[in-house]
Design a protein around this motif. Sequence first.
Motif, PDB file in Angstrom:
ATOM      1  N   GLU A  91       0.169 -10.968  -3.966  1.00  0.00           N
ATOM      2  CA  GLU A  91      -0.445 -10.126  -4.985  1.00  0.00           C
ATOM      3  C   GLU A  91      -1.766  -9.550  -4.487  1.00  0.00           C
ATOM      4  O   GLU A  91      -2.097  -8.397  -4.774  1.00  0.00           O
ATOM      5  CB  GLU A  91      -0.666 -10.952  -6.254  1.00  0.00           C
ATOM      6  CG  GLU A  91      -0.709 -10.135  -7.520  1.00  0.00           C
ATOM      7  CD  GLU A  91      -0.652 -10.979  -8.777  1.00  0.00           C
ATOM      8  OE1 GLU A  91      -1.066 -10.456  -9.826  1.00  0.00           O
ATOM      9  OE2 GLU A  91      -0.225 -12.149  -8.708  1.00  0.00           O
ATOM     10  N   ASN A 113      -1.124  -6.578  -2.270  1.00  0.00           N
ATOM     11  CA  ASN A 113      -0.353  -5.489  -2.875  1.00  0.00           C
ATOM     12  C   ASN A 113      -0.947  -4.132  -2.513  1.00  0.00           C
ATOM     13  O   ASN A 113      -2.153  -3.903  -2.658  1.00  0.00           O
ATOM     14  CB  ASN A 113      -0.323  -5.662  -4.393  1.00  0.00           C
ATOM     15  CG  ASN A 113       0.942  -5.084  -5.006  1.00  0.00           C
ATOM     16  OD1 ASN A 113       1.792  -4.523  -4.303  1.00  0.00           O
ATOM     17  ND2 ASN A 113       1.079  -5.211  -6.308  1.00  0.00           N
ATOM     18  N   GLU A 131      13.934  -7.243  -3.508  1.00  0.00           N
ATOM     19  CA  GLU A 131      13.681  -6.543  -4.767  1.00  0.00           C
ATOM     20  C   GLU A 131      12.258  -6.028  -4.899  1.00  0.00           C
ATOM     21  O   GLU A 131      11.939  -5.295  -5.829  1.00  0.00           O
ATOM     22  CB  GLU A 131      13.989  -7.481  -5.940  1.00  0.00           C
ATOM     23  CG  GLU A 131      15.427  -8.000  -5.935  1.00  0.00           C
ATOM     24  CD  GLU A 131      15.669  -8.992  -7.063  1.00  0.00           C
ATOM     25  OE1 GLU A 131      14.861  -9.026  -8.013  1.00  0.00           O
ATOM     26  OE2 GLU A 131      16.665  -9.723  -7.001  1.00  0.00           O
ATOM     27  N   ARG A 132      11.374  -6.451  -3.985  1.00  0.00           N
ATOM     28  CA  ARG A 132       9.965  -6.085  -4.068  1.00  0.00           C
ATOM     29  C   ARG A 132       9.382  -6.485  -5.424  1.00  0.00           C
ATOM     30  O   ARG A 132       8.603  -5.745  -6.027  1.00  0.00           O
ATOM     31  CB  ARG A 132       9.774  -4.582  -3.821  1.00  0.00           C
ATOM     32  CG  ARG A 132      10.208  -4.138  -2.436  1.00  0.00           C
ATOM     33  CD  ARG A 132       9.328  -4.739  -1.362  1.00  0.00           C
ATOM     34  NE  ARG A 132       9.907  -4.587  -0.028  1.00  0.00           N
ATOM     35  CZ  ARG A 132       9.284  -4.904   1.099  1.00  0.00           C
ATOM     36  NH1 ARG A 132       8.070  -5.403   1.047  1.00  0.00           N
ATOM     37  NH2 ARG A 132       9.861  -4.757   2.267  1.00  0.00           N
ATOM     38  N   LYS A 133       9.770  -7.654  -5.860  1.00  0.00           N
ATOM     39  CA  LYS A 133       9.230  -8.255  -7.077  1.00  0.00           C
ATOM     40  C   LYS A 133       8.963  -9.728  -6.803  1.00  0.00           C
ATOM     41  O   LYS A 133       9.586 -10.329  -5.930  1.00  0.00           O
ATOM     42  CB  LYS A 133      10.209  -8.135  -8.250  1.00  0.00           C
ATOM     43  CG  LYS A 133      10.495  -6.710  -8.711  1.00  0.00           C
ATOM     44  CD  LYS A 133      11.506  -6.716  -9.833  1.00  0.00           C
ATOM     45  CE  LYS A 133      11.863  -5.283 -10.265  1.00  0.00           C
ATOM     46  NZ  LYS A 133      10.733  -4.608 -10.924  1.00  0.00           N
ATOM     47  N   ARG A 189       7.364 -13.622  -8.879  1.00  0.00           N
ATOM     48  CA  ARG A 189       6.809 -14.314 -10.041  1.00  0.00           C
ATOM     49  C   ARG A 189       5.867 -15.397  -9.561  1.00  0.00           C
ATOM     50  O   ARG A 189       6.135 -16.071  -8.567  1.00  0.00           O
ATOM     51  CB  ARG A 189       7.926 -14.966 -10.870  1.00  0.00           C
ATOM     52  CG  ARG A 189       8.734 -14.006 -11.704  1.00  0.00           C
ATOM     53  CD  ARG A 189       9.706 -14.769 -12.582  1.00  0.00           C
ATOM     54  NE  ARG A 189      10.584 -13.861 -13.297  1.00  0.00           N
ATOM     55  CZ  ARG A 189      11.529 -14.261 -14.148  1.00  0.00           C
ATOM     56  NH1 ARG A 189      11.696 -15.567 -14.365  1.00  0.00           N
ATOM     57  NH2 ARG A 189      12.290 -13.391 -14.769  1.00  0.00           N
ATOM     58  N   ASP A 223       7.888 -10.699 -14.105  1.00  0.00           N
ATOM     59  CA  ASP A 223       8.010 -10.144 -12.763  1.00  0.00           C
ATOM     60  C   ASP A 223       6.817  -9.245 -12.453  1.00  0.00           C
ATOM     61  O   ASP A 223       6.345  -8.491 -13.318  1.00  0.00           O
ATOM     62  CB  ASP A 223       9.295  -9.337 -12.615  1.00  0.00           C
ATOM     63  CG  ASP A 223      10.521 -10.224 -12.456  1.00  0.00           C
ATOM     64  OD1 ASP A 223      10.351 -11.405 -12.080  1.00  0.00           O
ATOM     65  OD2 ASP A 223      11.633  -9.757 -12.719  1.00  0.00           O
ATOM     66  N   ILE A 224       6.346  -9.329 -11.230  1.00  0.00           N
ATOM     67  CA  ILE A 224       5.237  -8.484 -10.765  1.00  0.00           C
ATOM     68  C   ILE A 224       5.766  -7.577  -9.660  1.00  0.00           C
ATOM     69  O   ILE A 224       6.330  -8.047  -8.667  1.00  0.00           O
ATOM     70  CB  ILE A 224       4.079  -9.356 -10.231  1.00  0.00           C
ATOM     71  CG1 ILE A 224       3.542 -10.265 -11.338  1.00  0.00           C
ATOM     72  CG2 ILE A 224       2.969  -8.472  -9.660  1.00  0.00           C
ATOM     73  CD1 ILE A 224       2.532 -11.287 -10.851  1.00  0.00           C
ATOM     74  N   ASP A 225       5.623  -6.271  -9.839  1.00  0.00           N
ATOM     75  CA  ASP A 225       6.072  -5.316  -8.826  1.00  0.00           C
ATOM     76  C   ASP A 225       5.169  -5.386  -7.605  1.00  0.00           C
ATOM     77  O   ASP A 225       3.941  -5.487  -7.731  1.00  0.00           O
ATOM     78  CB  ASP A 225       6.069  -3.891  -9.385  1.00  0.00           C
ATOM     79  CG  ASP A 225       7.131  -3.695 -10.454  1.00  0.00           C
ATOM     80  OD1 ASP A 225       8.187  -4.354 -10.367  1.00  0.00           O
ATOM     81  OD2 ASP A 225       6.886  -2.900 -11.385  1.00  0.00           O
ATOM     82  N   LEU A 226       5.788  -5.305  -6.429  1.00  0.00           N
ATOM     83  CA  LEU A 226       5.040  -5.391  -5.182  1.00  0.00           C
ATOM     84  C   LEU A 226       5.299  -4.163  -4.316  1.00  0.00           C
ATOM     85  O   LEU A 226       6.429  -3.703  -4.187  1.00  0.00           O
ATOM     86  CB  LEU A 226       5.437  -6.642  -4.388  1.00  0.00           C
ATOM     87  CG  LEU A 226       4.964  -8.001  -4.909  1.00  0.00           C
ATOM     88  CD1 LEU A 226       5.523  -9.102  -4.025  1.00  0.00           C
ATOM     89  CD2 LEU A 226       3.445  -8.079  -4.938  1.00  0.00           C
ATOM     90  N   ASP A 227       4.248  -3.649  -3.732  1.00  0.00           N
ATOM     91  CA  ASP A 227       4.345  -2.623  -2.691  1.00  0.00           C
ATOM     92  C   ASP A 227       3.546  -3.139  -1.504  1.00  0.00           C
ATOM     93  O   ASP A 227       2.374  -2.824  -1.329  1.00  0.00           O
ATOM     94  CB  ASP A 227       3.789  -1.298  -3.192  1.00  0.00           C
ATOM     95  CG  ASP A 227       3.746  -0.241  -2.093  1.00  0.00           C
ATOM     96  OD1 ASP A 227       4.530  -0.365  -1.127  1.00  0.00           O
ATOM     97  OD2 ASP A 227       2.906   0.680  -2.183  1.00  0.00           O
TER      98      ASP A 227
END
Length: 492
Positions: free
Chosen positions: A245, A248, A274-276, A278, A285-289
């Motif tokens: 996180e 990110n 999935e680029r997600k 927890r 779910d937390i989106d990740l880039d």
Amino acid sequence: MQTILIIDDDRDMCLLLKRFLTRHGYEVLEAYNGKKALEILDETEPALVMCDFRLEDMEGNVLLGKIKEKYPALPVIIITGYSDIKIAVEVMKMGAYDYITKPLFPDEILVTIKKALETPFAGESKQVVPPVKENATPPPAVKQVPSKIIHSGEYIFGDSSVFRALLQQIDLVAPTNYTVIIYGESGSGKEAIAQEIHKRSKRKGKPFVAIDCGSLSKELAGSELFGHEKGSFTGALNQKIGSFEIANGGTIFLDEVANLSYDIQVSLLRVVQERKMRRVGGTKDIDLDVRIIVASNEKLWESTRKGKFREDLYHRFNEFTIDVLPLRQRPEDVMLFANHFLEQTNQELGKNVKRFSDEVEQIFKTYVWYGNLRELKNVIKRATLLTDGEQVEATSLPFEISHHNKLQFESQPETTVRPATPPTIVREEVVETPRGISETTLKGASIDAEYEMILKALKKVNFNKSKAAKLLNIDRKTLYNKMKQYQEFNNQ
């Protein structure tokens, strides 16, 4: 309207690309083989060429050479399959502008084309270059690595062939979002290379987070990587943000990734797919880039065979690999790093040690650096501290460095060969007593015996001093003291 020539023996692919590029304002010419492409190029010069690497009548590298003979400045984008990335690297060296891999993505195609057309002289080389004569010197490659030393924190990149190849790989993969595996021994500079990839990427203004997976305990690895919610386990008094996180938008570097437990590998697989993620104990779910770069001192495919690493996770990571050679396999680079570390240590200590003696340089070039750059740096820091003048002498080096020839039995004479009882291999035995050791004193005999035992232990473990101390059932400090005692007695 700019013209693009598409060369592909897959007619459906040509049709799809033609429709797509036409909608975006380009004029498109098609060729289904290399011969037809060359005929078109005899009559007209497009602004850009997109060429499939594998054609029925000729390989992409052959066709690329012919195109560059006609139009040296014409940008050529190679279309290649996933398994041909290493080949694509080679054609980049030959002068291809870039490559894209199948399956093709519209956004990637457009971005690559626009960047190629924005390069100086793209589509403007109006003069056809005559064929190259047989004995003529070939034209230089389009991409040249600067012949200078590039500093990257603790690490430096020089102008040797090894460094040039390494920089070409970094330049090639840095602008992409590929996951990279860096293979290399401990202390060889894997993290510095990961940092360099990050600095040359579009994420350079975002965080770079490095994690040593070997230091993570099984119980806390999940919390360290993914964070946890308050009360999710005993001792979780507050919410914690994990390394993924924090990284990110940027890059995360997982060193010694093979040390992660199976459970963490499962969680990591979901992140990659999935680029997600927890947090531990979380429900959201937390989106990740985030770009992932991993490193290992052993080949991950070998770890999968041993059951230590998930095969599906390995294949997710294996988009691009970089191999870092150990320092002992590139002795021409030793003094480059040595002088760099000397400069750093001078600044740290406020000293003005200017050089190494010829003897020290010879020792550095012939010593087997099992600890790689980390060992070299520590040796120079110690030697600089002990140096009073402007030149580092051999007397300032640790015993195992300055006497490495003796430790490897390179300087002791071979006097007798005595066959041992079968099936033991014939053993060479040195009769001559090491110089400085007296055969007539009890103290000398004791030191002599200890020294011979230390030599055998060091040789057995490839001169790894920690392993040698363990083999001799002593601690590392005692081993150093024994070696120092021998050195002092030898100098009497």
